[in-house]
Scaffold this motif. Structure first.
Motif, PDB file in Angstrom:
ATOM      1  N   SER A   3       0.821  -1.202   0.000  1.00 13.69           N
ATOM      2  CA  SER A   3       0.000   0.000   0.000  1.00 13.69           C
ATOM      3  C   SER A   3       0.854   1.250   0.000  1.00 13.69           C
ATOM      4  O   SER A   3       1.999   1.248   0.454  1.00 13.69           O
ATOM      5  CB  SER A   3      -0.934   0.020   1.215  1.00 13.69           C
ATOM      6  OG  SER A   3      -0.214   0.226   2.408  1.00 13.69           O
ATOM      7  N   TYR A   5       0.118   5.315   1.098  1.00  6.60           N
ATOM      8  CA  TYR A   5      -0.831   6.267   1.658  1.00  6.60           C
ATOM      9  C   TYR A   5      -1.077   7.400   0.678  1.00  6.60           C
ATOM     10  O   TYR A   5      -0.155   7.887   0.038  1.00  6.60           O
ATOM     11  CB  TYR A   5      -0.331   6.837   2.984  1.00  6.60           C
ATOM     12  CG  TYR A   5      -0.157   5.818   4.081  1.00  6.60           C
ATOM     13  CD1 TYR A   5      -1.038   4.767   4.246  1.00  6.60           C
ATOM     14  CD2 TYR A   5       0.903   5.914   4.967  1.00  6.60           C
ATOM     15  CE1 TYR A   5      -0.871   3.837   5.262  1.00  6.60           C
ATOM     16  CE2 TYR A   5       1.072   4.999   5.989  1.00  6.60           C
ATOM     17  CZ  TYR A   5       0.184   3.959   6.132  1.00  6.60           C
ATOM     18  OH  TYR A   5       0.349   3.042   7.137  1.00  6.60           O
ATOM     19  N   VAL A  12      -4.434   9.084   8.191  1.00  6.26           N
ATOM     20  CA  VAL A  12      -4.285   7.629   8.257  1.00  6.26           C
ATOM     21  C   VAL A  12      -4.629   7.161   9.664  1.00  6.26           C
ATOM     22  O   VAL A  12      -5.358   6.174   9.853  1.00  6.26           O
ATOM     23  CB  VAL A  12      -2.846   7.197   7.884  1.00  6.26           C
ATOM     24  CG1 VAL A  12      -2.642   5.708   8.118  1.00  6.26           C
ATOM     25  CG2 VAL A  12      -2.516   7.573   6.443  1.00  6.26           C
ATOM     26  N   ARG A  16      -6.908   3.945  11.298  1.00  5.10           N
ATOM     27  CA  ARG A  16      -5.985   2.835  11.571  1.00  5.10           C
ATOM     28  C   ARG A  16      -6.607   1.731  12.418  1.00  5.10           C
ATOM     29  O   ARG A  16      -6.386   0.554  12.141  1.00  5.10           O
ATOM     30  CB  ARG A  16      -4.703   3.351  12.233  1.00  5.10           C
ATOM     31  CG  ARG A  16      -3.617   2.285  12.261  1.00  5.10           C
ATOM     32  CD  ARG A  16      -2.239   2.881  12.358  1.00  5.10           C
ATOM     33  NE  ARG A  16      -1.261   1.891  11.971  1.00  5.10           N
ATOM     34  CZ  ARG A  16      -0.365   1.381  12.786  1.00  5.10           C
ATOM     35  NH1 ARG A  16      -0.280   1.790  14.039  1.00  5.10           N
ATOM     36  NH2 ARG A  16       0.501   0.481  12.354  1.00  5.10           N
ATOM     37  N   HIS A  19      -8.683  -0.390  10.184  1.00  7.22           N
ATOM     38  CA  HIS A  19      -7.793  -1.149   9.300  1.00  7.22           C
ATOM     39  C   HIS A  19      -7.186  -2.337  10.043  1.00  7.22           C
ATOM     40  O   HIS A  19      -7.189  -3.460   9.531  1.00  7.22           O
ATOM     41  CB  HIS A  19      -6.703  -0.209   8.773  1.00  7.22           C
ATOM     42  CG  HIS A  19      -5.560  -0.884   8.113  1.00  7.22           C
ATOM     43  ND1 HIS A  19      -5.637  -1.484   6.875  1.00  7.22           N
ATOM     44  CD2 HIS A  19      -4.270  -1.052   8.527  1.00  7.22           C
ATOM     45  CE1 HIS A  19      -4.455  -1.982   6.556  1.00  7.22           C
ATOM     46  NE2 HIS A  19      -3.615  -1.734   7.527  1.00  7.22           N
ATOM     47  N   ASP A  63     -10.739  -3.496   2.698  1.00  7.47           N
ATOM     48  CA  ASP A  63      -9.898  -2.788   3.668  1.00  7.47           C
ATOM     49  C   ASP A  63     -10.402  -1.356   3.838  1.00  7.47           C
ATOM     50  O   ASP A  63     -10.565  -0.637   2.850  1.00  7.47           O
ATOM     51  CB  ASP A  63      -8.453  -2.782   3.183  1.00  7.47           C
ATOM     52  CG  ASP A  63      -7.482  -2.159   4.167  1.00  7.47           C
ATOM     53  OD1 ASP A  63      -7.901  -1.374   5.042  1.00  7.47           O
ATOM     54  OD2 ASP A  63      -6.292  -2.449   4.050  1.00  7.47           O
ATOM     55  N   TYR A  65      -8.881   1.245   4.626  1.00  7.96           N
ATOM     56  CA  TYR A  65      -7.971   2.198   3.996  1.00  7.96           C
ATOM     57  C   TYR A  65      -8.344   2.409   2.522  1.00  7.96           C
ATOM     58  O   TYR A  65      -8.321   3.525   2.014  1.00  7.96           O
ATOM     59  CB  TYR A  65      -6.529   1.719   4.078  1.00  7.96           C
ATOM     60  CG  TYR A  65      -5.816   1.981   5.367  1.00  7.96           C
ATOM     61  CD1 TYR A  65      -6.411   2.650   6.430  1.00  7.96           C
ATOM     62  CD2 TYR A  65      -4.507   1.560   5.535  1.00  7.96           C
ATOM     63  CE1 TYR A  65      -5.734   2.885   7.606  1.00  7.96           C
ATOM     64  CE2 TYR A  65      -3.811   1.800   6.704  1.00  7.96           C
ATOM     65  CZ  TYR A  65      -4.425   2.457   7.742  1.00  7.96           C
ATOM     66  OH  TYR A  65      -3.741   2.696   8.905  1.00  7.96           O
ATOM     67  N   ILE A  70      -7.875   6.188   1.753  1.00  5.66           N
ATOM     68  CA  ILE A  70      -6.686   6.486   2.553  1.00  5.66           C
ATOM     69  C   ILE A  70      -5.420   5.965   1.870  1.00  5.66           C
ATOM     70  O   ILE A  70      -4.353   6.553   1.975  1.00  5.66           O
ATOM     71  CB  ILE A  70      -6.812   5.860   3.963  1.00  5.66           C
ATOM     72  CG1 ILE A  70      -8.028   6.430   4.698  1.00  5.66           C
ATOM     73  CG2 ILE A  70      -5.534   6.000   4.769  1.00  5.66           C
ATOM     74  CD1 ILE A  70      -7.974   7.895   5.013  1.00  5.66           C
ATOM     75  N   ALA A  71      -5.554   4.830   1.176  1.00  5.40           N
ATOM     76  CA  ALA A  71      -4.392   4.187   0.548  1.00  5.40           C
ATOM     77  C   ALA A  71      -4.818   3.500  -0.737  1.00  5.40           C
ATOM     78  O   ALA A  71      -6.000   3.195  -0.939  1.00  5.40           O
ATOM     79  CB  ALA A  71      -3.757   3.173   1.502  1.00  5.40           C
TER      80      ALA A  71
END
Length: 91
Positions: A3, A5, A12, A16, A19, A63, A65, A70-71
């Motif tokens: 990944s 970011y 993030v 988190r 995640h 996910d 994220y 986010i990613a």
């Protein structure tokens, strides 16, 4: 899965815990082998026990994220031949 970011680390951090809970769930299911943040913290690595890239992409699509922007993830196949994981999954 590797990944990167897309947002600053403070953003993030807000996602988190979700995640990490997602990853813990994958580990409990036997899909996750290992995961961790890159150093420097520009993203992370998620080692999945799946047979095909399409399966890895389907798993990681949930996910938080990725879902929240986010990613982004890049898929990389890997077959360990030396070290602690060389016989992983072979029984």
């Amino acid at each position: 899965m590797i990944s990167t970011y897309l947002v600053p680390l403070d953003e993030v951090a807000k996602v988190r815990d979700e995640h990490l809970a997602f990853l813990e769930g994958l580990f409990a299911q036997g899909t996750l082998v290992a995961a961790g943040r890159q150093d420097p913290p520009v993203g992370g690595m998620v080692l999945l026990d799946v047979a095909y890239e399409a399966a890895a992409r389907e798993v990681i699509s949930r996910d938080p994220y990725l879902v929240r922007g986010i990613a982004e993830y890049e898929a990389r196949g890997w077959n360990p031949t030396v070290g602690a994981l060389k016989d992983y999954g072979k029984s």
